[in-house]
Design an enzyme around this catalytic site. Structure first.
Site, PDB file in Angstrom:
ATOM      1  N   GLU A   1     -11.028  -1.628  -3.913  1.00  0.00           N
ATOM      2  CA  GLU A   1     -10.455  -0.526  -2.868  1.00  0.00           C
ATOM      3  C   GLU A   1      -9.035   0.290  -3.568  1.00  0.00           C
ATOM      4  O   GLU A   1      -9.310  -0.049  -4.868  1.00  0.00           O
ATOM      5  CB  GLU A   1     -10.019  -1.353  -1.703  1.00  0.00           C
TER       6      GLU A   1
ATOM      7  N   ASP B  45       0.596  -1.068  -0.095  1.00  0.00           N
ATOM      8  CA  ASP B  45      -0.071  -0.169   0.131  1.00  0.00           C
ATOM      9  C   ASP B  45       1.040   1.163  -0.132  1.00  0.00           C
ATOM     10  O   ASP B  45       0.672   2.165   0.753  1.00  0.00           O
ATOM     11  CB  ASP B  45      -0.859   0.141   1.345  1.00  0.00           C
TER      12      ASP B  45
END
Length: 334
Positions: free
Chosen positions: A216, A42
């Site tokens: 997402e 991420d």
């Protein structure tokens, strides 16, 4: 919910990732591999400070890496060495300072870093803001100040969204926006106050931009009069078994609708495939675009790299635009 459960597990590994990364001598030049040989999940956007590039990622206290040439990356300090005072009450189940999916941007004279705190298998989540006048740890002015929550979600929310995976976007008129969301009802957008970095009002509009049952890691960019929305479909955090792939659509308005190449609205499972597994790299995720060295680059992680024993890796690759205005990433790895 699946994502929350999976994402909690690799936090310990992310915290020690700098110790597990390849040595600088083992890192291939950008012309030979998009992988930078460092284990991250991420990753944030890459930002520049005093001639160095900085990137932050999921882990204990939000760890960082920095680089002078985009090729070789070295560990930097974490944003937090102690949890923010408000975090225990807002997200009681988060007890290990495992903060997720940060994003960072310089706005005015400050670096704004947005990050998410969540708990296992729950929508009890918060996106918060930390600010710093510099990213240089040697600068006497270096100090991260936590500004508290920006937007929160919980199980009683009627809108049924999850406040994780923030990405900040500054428009050409200097308006500031935050896109976020994971699973549940999908990807959302709110407007921010550029002076504070916080939401323009507690009850300001929340726009819905995209939906898929496993969606997402959204990111916004602008190119030639269009806004481009990048999102992830699939699952993360399973190394070479991760099914993450990046999808894209575009709109003339920042609030949508975002339409893919086939004309399908991203709110209705639309999204043109932009990046998928290739060669030794599996599960691309968490898009960002960087302008550096006289060109545009696309940055992301890959959830698994066979050359790194299946560990996740940070990736940088050239970005091109087709004549009809769609982005393409150049992955040289075979």
């Amino acid at each position: 919910m699946t994502r929350n459960l999976l994402k909690f597990l690799p936090l310990a590994a992310a915290a020690i990732a700098p110790m597990l990364a390849q040595t600088p001598a083992a890192v291939a030049p950008l012309s030979e591999s998009v992988s930078r040989g460092i284990t991250t999940r991420d990753p944030s956007s890459v930002v520049e400070c005093k001639g160095e590039y900085w990137m932050f990622y999921t882990g204990r206290g939000i760890p960082s890496y920095h680089s002078k040439d985009l090729t070789t990356w070295e560990p930097g300090p974490p944003v937090f060495t102690a949890p923010p005072e408000w975090a225990a009450q807002a997200v009681p189940e988060n007890r290990r300072m495992g903060y997720w999916a940060p994003d960072v941007k310089k706005v005015g004279s400050r670096y704004l870093l947005y990050y998410s705190i969540s708990s296992m298998g729950s929508r009890t989540s918060a996106i918060a803001l930390a600010t710093n006048p510099t990213l240089d740890p040697k600068d006497p002015a270096f100090h991260w100040t936590d500004q508290g929550p920006v937007v929160q979600s919980n199980v009683s929310d009627k809108q049924n969204f999850n406040t994780i995976d923030p990405a900040v976007f500054e428009d050409s008129d200097h308006s500031l926006w935050l896109v976020f969301g994971s699973y549940w009802s999908g990807i959302k957008l709110i407007q921010l106050d550029p002076k504070t970095g916080k939401r323009i009002a507690p009850d300001s509009p929340i726009s819905s931009l995209a939906y898929h049952d496993r969606i997402e890691a959204s990111y916004l960019a602008r190119h030639d009069g269009y806004y481009y929305l990048f999102v992830n479909w699939g699952t993360c955090c399973q190394g070479l078994k991760s099914t993450y792939n990046i999808r894209v659509g575009r709109s003339k308005k920042i609030t949508g609708p975002y339409i893919d190449k086939a004309g399908v609205d991203m709110l209705h499972d639309g999204g043109t495939l932009f990046l998928d597994a290739q060669g030794p790299l599996f599960g691309p995720g968490h898009a960002s675009i960087l302008k550096a060295k006289g060109r545009e680059w696309f940055t992301s992680d890959y959830e698994g790299d066979t050359r790194m024993s299946g560990k996740a890796t940070f990736a940088i690759m050239p970005l091109h635009w087709t004549p009809d205005g769609w982005p393409e990433a150049e992955v040289v790895d075979k």
